[in-house]
Design a protein around this motif. Structure first.
Motif, PDB file in Angstrom:
ATOM      1  N   ARG A 100       0.829  -1.212   0.000  1.00 56.46           N
ATOM      2  CA  ARG A 100       0.000   0.000   0.000  1.00 56.46           C
ATOM      3  C   ARG A 100       0.862   1.260   0.000  1.00 56.46           C
ATOM      4  NH1 ARG A 100      -3.492  -0.160   4.984  1.00 56.46           N
ATOM      5  NH2 ARG A 100      -4.194   1.834   4.162  1.00 56.46           N
ATOM      6  N   ALA A 101       1.901   1.255   0.831  1.00 51.73           N
ATOM      7  CA  ALA A 101       2.773   2.433   0.902  1.00 51.73           C
ATOM      8  C   ALA A 101       3.489   2.659  -0.427  1.00 51.73           C
ATOM      9  CB  ALA A 101       3.780   2.274   2.037  1.00 51.73           C
ATOM     10  N   LEU A 102       3.995   1.597  -1.032  1.00 49.83           N
ATOM     11  CA  LEU A 102       4.669   1.745  -2.327  1.00 49.83           C
ATOM     12  C   LEU A 102       3.705   2.270  -3.385  1.00 49.83           C
ATOM     13  CD1 LEU A 102       6.944  -1.427  -2.307  1.00 49.83           C
ATOM     14  CD2 LEU A 102       7.721   0.963  -2.286  1.00 49.83           C
ATOM     15  N   ASN A 103       2.483   1.794  -3.371  1.00 52.59           N
ATOM     16  CA  ASN A 103       1.492   2.311  -4.322  1.00 52.59           C
ATOM     17  C   ASN A 103       1.220   3.790  -4.086  1.00 52.59           C
ATOM     18  OD1 ASN A 103       1.136  -0.045  -5.773  1.00 52.59           O
ATOM     19  ND2 ASN A 103      -0.722  -0.658  -4.685  1.00 52.59           N
ATOM     20  N   ALA A 104       1.083   4.177  -2.840  1.00 55.74           N
ATOM     21  CA  ALA A 104       0.780   5.573  -2.523  1.00 55.74           C
ATOM     22  C   ALA A 104       1.945   6.502  -2.868  1.00 55.74           C
ATOM     23  CB  ALA A 104       0.420   5.705  -1.045  1.00 55.74           C
ATOM     24  N   LEU A 105       3.155   5.953  -2.901  1.00 51.47           N
ATOM     25  CA  LEU A 105       4.346   6.766  -3.162  1.00 51.47           C
ATOM     26  C   LEU A 105       4.833   6.698  -4.608  1.00 51.47           C
ATOM     27  CD1 LEU A 105       6.224   5.893   0.143  1.00 51.47           C
ATOM     28  CD2 LEU A 105       5.379   8.161  -0.511  1.00 51.47           C
ATOM     29  N   ASN A 106       4.088   6.052  -5.493  1.00 55.30           N
ATOM     30  CA  ASN A 106       4.572   5.894  -6.871  1.00 55.30           C
ATOM     31  C   ASN A 106       4.105   6.998  -7.827  1.00 55.30           C
ATOM     32  OD1 ASN A 106       1.944   5.262  -7.612  1.00 55.30           O
ATOM     33  ND2 ASN A 106       2.387   3.164  -8.211  1.00 55.30           N
ATOM     34  N   ARG A 107       3.537   8.044  -7.294  1.00 55.20           N
ATOM     35  CA  ARG A 107       3.079   9.203  -8.081  1.00 55.20           C
ATOM     36  C   ARG A 107       2.204   8.760  -9.253  1.00 55.20           C
ATOM     37  NH1 ARG A 107       7.664  13.091  -9.511  1.00 55.20           N
ATOM     38  NH2 ARG A 107       8.417  11.229 -10.589  1.00 55.20           N
ATOM     39  N   ASN A 108       1.095   8.087  -8.873  1.00 55.16           N
ATOM     40  CA  ASN A 108       0.107   7.635  -9.865  1.00 55.16           C
ATOM     41  C   ASN A 108       0.737   6.747 -10.935  1.00 55.16           C
ATOM     42  OD1 ASN A 108      -2.162   9.005  -8.671  1.00 55.16           O
ATOM     43  ND2 ASN A 108      -1.180  10.901  -9.366  1.00 55.16           N
ATOM     44  N   ALA A 109       1.594   5.855 -10.505  1.00 53.60           N
ATOM     45  CA  ALA A 109       2.251   4.856 -11.366  1.00 53.60           C
ATOM     46  C   ALA A 109       3.228   5.472 -12.363  1.00 53.60           C
ATOM     47  CB  ALA A 109       1.228   3.981 -12.089  1.00 53.60           C
ATOM     48  N   ARG A 110       3.645   6.712 -12.129  1.00 57.75           N
ATOM     49  CA  ARG A 110       4.663   7.309 -13.012  1.00 57.75           C
ATOM     50  C   ARG A 110       6.046   6.749 -12.714  1.00 57.75           C
ATOM     51  NH1 ARG A 110       2.082  12.860 -12.252  1.00 57.75           N
ATOM     52  NH2 ARG A 110       3.525  12.925 -10.521  1.00 57.75           N
ATOM     53  N   ASP A 111       6.295   6.381 -11.448  1.00 60.11           N
ATOM     54  CA  ASP A 111       7.627   5.934 -11.060  1.00 60.11           C
ATOM     55  C   ASP A 111       7.825   4.425 -11.229  1.00 60.11           C
ATOM     56  OD1 ASP A 111       8.152   8.560 -10.376  1.00 60.11           O
ATOM     57  OD2 ASP A 111       7.582   8.257  -8.279  1.00 60.11           O
TER      58      ASP A 111
END
Length: 181
Positions: A100-111
């Motif tokens: 969940r944290a990685l998803n929230a920190l991926n800038r809308n799947a840009r990273d």
């Protein structure tokens, strides 16, 4: 820090034998519940659970099986936090927090691509963690750690709110489980 040190710290926090009336886990020794001990082949009195048995259970169930050793190869402090959270909340919960944290920190799947929050560490989770660290560097570990701890703390409060008997444990959970790294 090593897994051996982490296990020693957990056992130090958990202490010896306990059978607190408000604890749904019932009898525990070294933090290992009677049910977990039985599932792992220990049939004796919980007061006599060998420390070596507890160490083996911690290593196998809360480090090796969930893949936290693989996480440690990428981000040791994150793996250490996952281990401690898994011991107290379960492996699926700890692993789900990371996803969940990685998803929230991926800038809308840009990273990096969104992860399916299946609550299991696999190659996609490891790749997302590597991508996050490549972008954010070691400082990113501190932010990711804060996110994991925030979810952990919120869950403890929710547990106390949903079952008043858990209030007996809330202070200790927050004092001894959140913000250890």
């Amino acid at each position: 820090m090593t897994i051996e040190t982490l296990i020693d710290e957990v056992i130090g926090r958990e202490g010896g034998y306990s059978n607190h009336p408000a604890d749904r886990g019932g009898e525990t020794n070294f933090g290992i519940t009677k049910a977990v001990a039985r599932e792992n082949g220990y049939a004796g009195d919980m007061r006599a659970l060998p420390r070596a048995t507890a160490v083996s259970i911690y290593r196998r169930l809360y480090w090796e099986q969930p893949g936290y050793g693989l996480v440690a190869q990428v981000a040791p402090t994150i793996a250490f936090e996952l281990f401690d959270t898994a011991v107290n909340m379960g492996v699926a919960t700890a692993s789900g927090f990371l996803q969940r944290a990685l998803n929230a920190l991926n800038r809308n799947a840009r990273d990096y691509p969104e992860l399916k929050v299946d609550r299991a560490i696999g190659p996609r989770t490891i790749e997302a963690l590597k991508a996050f660290r490549a972008l954010r560097g070691p400082a990113g570990d501190k932010v990711l750690l804060k996110a994991l701890e925030a979810m952990q703390g919120e869950r403890y409060i929710a547990l106390a709110e949903s079952r008043p008997a858990n209030e007996a444990f809330l202070y200790g959970w927050l004092a001894n489980r959140v913000g250890l790294q």
